[in-house]
Write an enzyme that holds these catalytic residues in place. Structure first.
Site, PDB file in Angstrom:
ATOM      1  N   GLU A 120     -11.011   1.145  -3.502  1.00  0.00           N
ATOM      2  CA  GLU A 120     -11.353   0.889  -2.097  1.00  0.00           C
ATOM      3  C   GLU A 120     -11.932   2.143  -1.444  1.00  0.00           C
ATOM      4  O   GLU A 120     -11.341   3.226  -1.540  1.00  0.00           O
ATOM      5  CB  GLU A 120     -10.070   0.436  -1.380  1.00  0.00           C
ATOM      6  N   LYS A 157     -10.529  -6.664   7.807  1.00  0.00           N
ATOM      7  CA  LYS A 157      -9.493  -6.469   8.825  1.00  0.00           C
ATOM      8  C   LYS A 157     -10.054  -7.022  10.127  1.00  0.00           C
ATOM      9  O   LYS A 157     -11.113  -6.573  10.585  1.00  0.00           O
ATOM     10  CB  LYS A 157      -9.164  -4.985   9.016  1.00  0.00           C
ATOM     11  N   GLY A 170      -4.671  -4.409   6.116  1.00  0.00           N
ATOM     12  CA  GLY A 170      -3.658  -4.218   7.155  1.00  0.00           C
ATOM     13  C   GLY A 170      -3.807  -2.870   7.816  1.00  0.00           C
ATOM     14  O   GLY A 170      -4.429  -1.952   7.271  1.00  0.00           O
ATOM     15  N   LYS A 182      -2.685   5.049  -2.497  1.00  0.00           N
ATOM     16  CA  LYS A 182      -3.598   5.904  -1.750  1.00  0.00           C
ATOM     17  C   LYS A 182      -3.951   7.081  -2.651  1.00  0.00           C
ATOM     18  O   LYS A 182      -3.064   7.624  -3.342  1.00  0.00           O
ATOM     19  CB  LYS A 182      -2.920   6.397  -0.469  1.00  0.00           C
ATOM     20  N   SER A 240       0.866  -1.170   0.000  1.00  0.00           N
ATOM     21  CA  SER A 240       0.000   0.000   0.000  1.00  0.00           C
ATOM     22  C   SER A 240       0.907   1.226   0.000  1.00  0.00           C
ATOM     23  O   SER A 240       1.663   1.449   0.948  1.00  0.00           O
ATOM     24  CB  SER A 240      -0.877  -0.050   1.257  1.00  0.00           C
ATOM     25  N   LYS A 249      -1.156  -0.880  -4.394  1.00  0.00           N
ATOM     26  CA  LYS A 249      -2.345  -0.073  -4.078  1.00  0.00           C
ATOM     27  C   LYS A 249      -1.871   1.351  -3.854  1.00  0.00           C
ATOM     28  O   LYS A 249      -0.986   1.581  -3.023  1.00  0.00           O
ATOM     29  CB  LYS A 249      -2.992  -0.676  -2.828  1.00  0.00           C
ATOM     30  N   ASP A 302     -13.926  -0.884   2.960  1.00  0.00           N
ATOM     31  CA  ASP A 302     -13.020  -1.068   4.104  1.00  0.00           C
ATOM     32  C   ASP A 302     -13.738  -0.476   5.329  1.00  0.00           C
ATOM     33  O   ASP A 302     -14.439  -1.196   6.062  1.00  0.00           O
ATOM     34  CB  ASP A 302     -11.685  -0.378   3.784  1.00  0.00           C
ATOM     35  N   ASP A 331      -7.006   3.343  -3.124  1.00  0.00           N
ATOM     36  CA  ASP A 331      -7.710   3.396  -1.836  1.00  0.00           C
ATOM     37  C   ASP A 331      -7.905   4.857  -1.440  1.00  0.00           C
ATOM     38  O   ASP A 331      -6.935   5.583  -1.224  1.00  0.00           O
ATOM     39  CB  ASP A 331      -6.893   2.659  -0.756  1.00  0.00           C
TER      40      ASP A 331
HETATM   41  O1  OSB Z   1      -7.107   2.006   4.487  1.00  0.00           O
HETATM   42  O2  OSB Z   1      -6.293   0.073   4.297  1.00  0.00           O
HETATM   43  C1  OSB Z   1      -6.255   1.189   4.794  1.00  0.00           C
HETATM   44  C2  OSB Z   1      -3.098   1.639   6.876  1.00  0.00           C
HETATM   45  C3  OSB Z   1      -3.621   2.259   7.985  1.00  0.00           C
HETATM   46  C4  OSB Z   1      -4.968   2.558   8.023  1.00  0.00           C
HETATM   47  C5  OSB Z   1      -5.781   2.230   6.961  1.00  0.00           C
HETATM   48  C6  OSB Z   1      -5.273   1.580   5.852  1.00  0.00           C
HETATM   49  C7  OSB Z   1      -3.899   1.308   5.788  1.00  0.00           C
HETATM   50  C8  OSB Z   1      -3.219   0.699   4.659  1.00  0.00           C
HETATM   51  C9  OSB Z   1      -1.899   0.014   4.938  1.00  0.00           C
HETATM   52  O3  OSB Z   1      -3.612   0.805   3.515  1.00  0.00           O
HETATM   53  C10 OSB Z   1      -1.923  -1.461   4.828  1.00  0.00           C
HETATM   54  C11 OSB Z   1      -0.716  -2.126   5.471  1.00  0.00           C
HETATM   55  O4  OSB Z   1       0.308  -2.250   4.806  1.00  0.00           O
HETATM   56  O5  OSB Z   1      -0.816  -2.548   6.642  1.00  0.00           O
HETATM   57 MG    MG Z   2      -8.419   1.056   3.146  1.00  0.00          MG
END
Ligand code: OSB
Ligand code: MG
Length: 369
Positions: free
Chosen positions: A213, A262, A290, A163, A135, A161, A238, A188
């Site tokens: 996402e 999650k 994650g 952001k 990510s 992914k 999510d 995302d």
């Molecule tokens: O939106 O999935 C998310 C990290 C912290 C809070 C929200 C998210 C994320 C990630 C990181 O996208 C995923 C990871 O590598 O743990």
């Molecule tokens: Mg997310």
């Protein structure tokens, strides 16, 4: 078994670089770690929430308060025969899923250890290695982004992914897609957009994204349903999925084709498995999300991701993508030939907690008997 003792730790572990997403910027991984002791064994669980309530309403302070004053008192000294009983003991406390999840996961770890099987075996997981991706946090600059993506692809990550935010969306995705026509690529938004942005998401339909996402607000299942009817790219939820009930609503409304599951967000493994099984019946595909967890939460995630209906690559990366030093051993490595991480095979979560490093990164520790 009887829950004899619970230790609660409050940690922060510095990240290798700042993680920026539409909810803010994180410089270190903050979390609470719970250790539950029974019959000479210890089970470990992680509450991976932040200092601020921008991703979930829970913060380190609220989770500590709820654990100390409500959740731990509900379970300490109790005898339980099945790990599912924890969810029911904690049910009178509304919400606070991340705090609950830490206890729930620690109890599952303990039960698997008592049976001397890995958590994957205990849960009936069918994979011994998990397809993973990375990510990539918000960048200020396209060249920096392309360099970063190139380094991950060179390390062997086959899914990326990005952001996205109102200031960083179509162009970065287009540039990465231009350079990597075949990469599994997704976005995302962490709830940063509204239905006024439909045209932007329609433009993303040209980019062959695996999914988008959480484009809209965390509580807007109806809006996601409206958006999904106007775009071809699958929507993944999510933040909107915190319970079995949310999942049923999302299925009924056709708000998404995919869910990022999650364990912390849904309050533990019992809930996660119920959601998993419902989604499998309803044809909703899952992948394991994650929260930039320490080695404890990441190990739990690897075992959970081994269940049948986790089909897309997980947001679980190797230790060196997050930290210089983690609190567990062994270090998590990426199998660069197939972009996977092995599910630990030792009993329970299958990793050892390094007591010295746990204390090194802890600000606070309390023991409950
Ligand atoms: O939106 O999935 C998310 C990290 C912290 C809070 C929200 C998210 C994320 C990630 C990181 O996208 C995923 C990871 O590598 O743990
Ligand atoms: Mg997310």
């Amino acid at each position: 078994m009887k829950i004899e003792q619970i230790e609660l730790y409050n940690l922060s572990i510095p990240f290798i670089f700042p993680f920026k997403f539409s909810n803010g910027e994180l410089l270190q991984h903050t979390c609470l770690i719970v250790a539950v002791k029974s019959e000479g064994e210890k089970g470990w669980g992680e509450c991976p929430t932040f200092d601020n309530p921008y991703y979930t309403y829970e913060t380190i302070s609220t989770a500590s308060h709820i654990l100390k004053d409500f959740l731990i008192p509900k379970v300490i000294g109790k005898k339980i025969n099945r790990p599912q009983e924890i969810r029911d003991l904690l049910a009178p406390i509304r919400g606070h899923n991340m705090a609950k999840s830490a206890l729930d996961c620690a109890i599952y770890d303990l039960f698997a250890k008592f049976e001397n099987v890995s958590l994957r075996q205990y849960l009936g997981g069918v994979k011994d290695k998990i397809k993973v991706g990375v990510s990539v946090s918000l960048e200020g600059d396209i060249n920096q982004l392309l360099d970063k993506v190139e380094s991950y692809v060179n390390e062997g990550y086959q899914r990326v992914k990005l952001k996205i935010s109102p200031h960083w969306n179509l162009q970065p995705l287009q540039e990465v897609r231009k350079k990597y026509p075949d990469l599994l690529l997704m976005a995302d938004a962490n709830s940063a957009f509204t239905l006024d942005d439909v045209a932007l998401f329609q433009a993303m339909d040209e980019l062959n994204l695996t999914m988008i996402e959480q484009p809209l607000a965390y509580d807007d299942l109806l809006g996601h349903s409206t958006l999904q009817r106007q775009i071809n790219t699958p929507i993944c939820l999510d933040e909107s999925i915190n319970s079995l009930h949310d999942t049923k609503l999302a299925i009924a409304l056709k708000s998404a084709e995919v869910i990022n599951l999650k364990v912390s967000r849904v309050g533990g493994i019992t809930n996660a498995i119920e959601i998993h099984d419902l989604c499998e019946k309803a044809g909703i595909k899952l992948w394991c999300g994650g929260m930039l967890e320490s080695g404890i939460g990441r190990a739990t995630n690897l075992h959970l991701a081994s269940l049948r209906n986790f089909v897309y690559p997980a947001d679980i990366s190797a230790t060196n993508r997050y930290f210089l030093e983690d609190i567990t051993q062994p270090t998590v490595y990426l199998n660069s030939e197939d972009s996977t991480i092995n599910v630990p095979t030792n009993s329970g979560i299958g990793v050892e907690v390094n007591k010295n490093l746990l204390l090194k990164y802890s600000h606070y520790r309390q023991v409950f008997r």
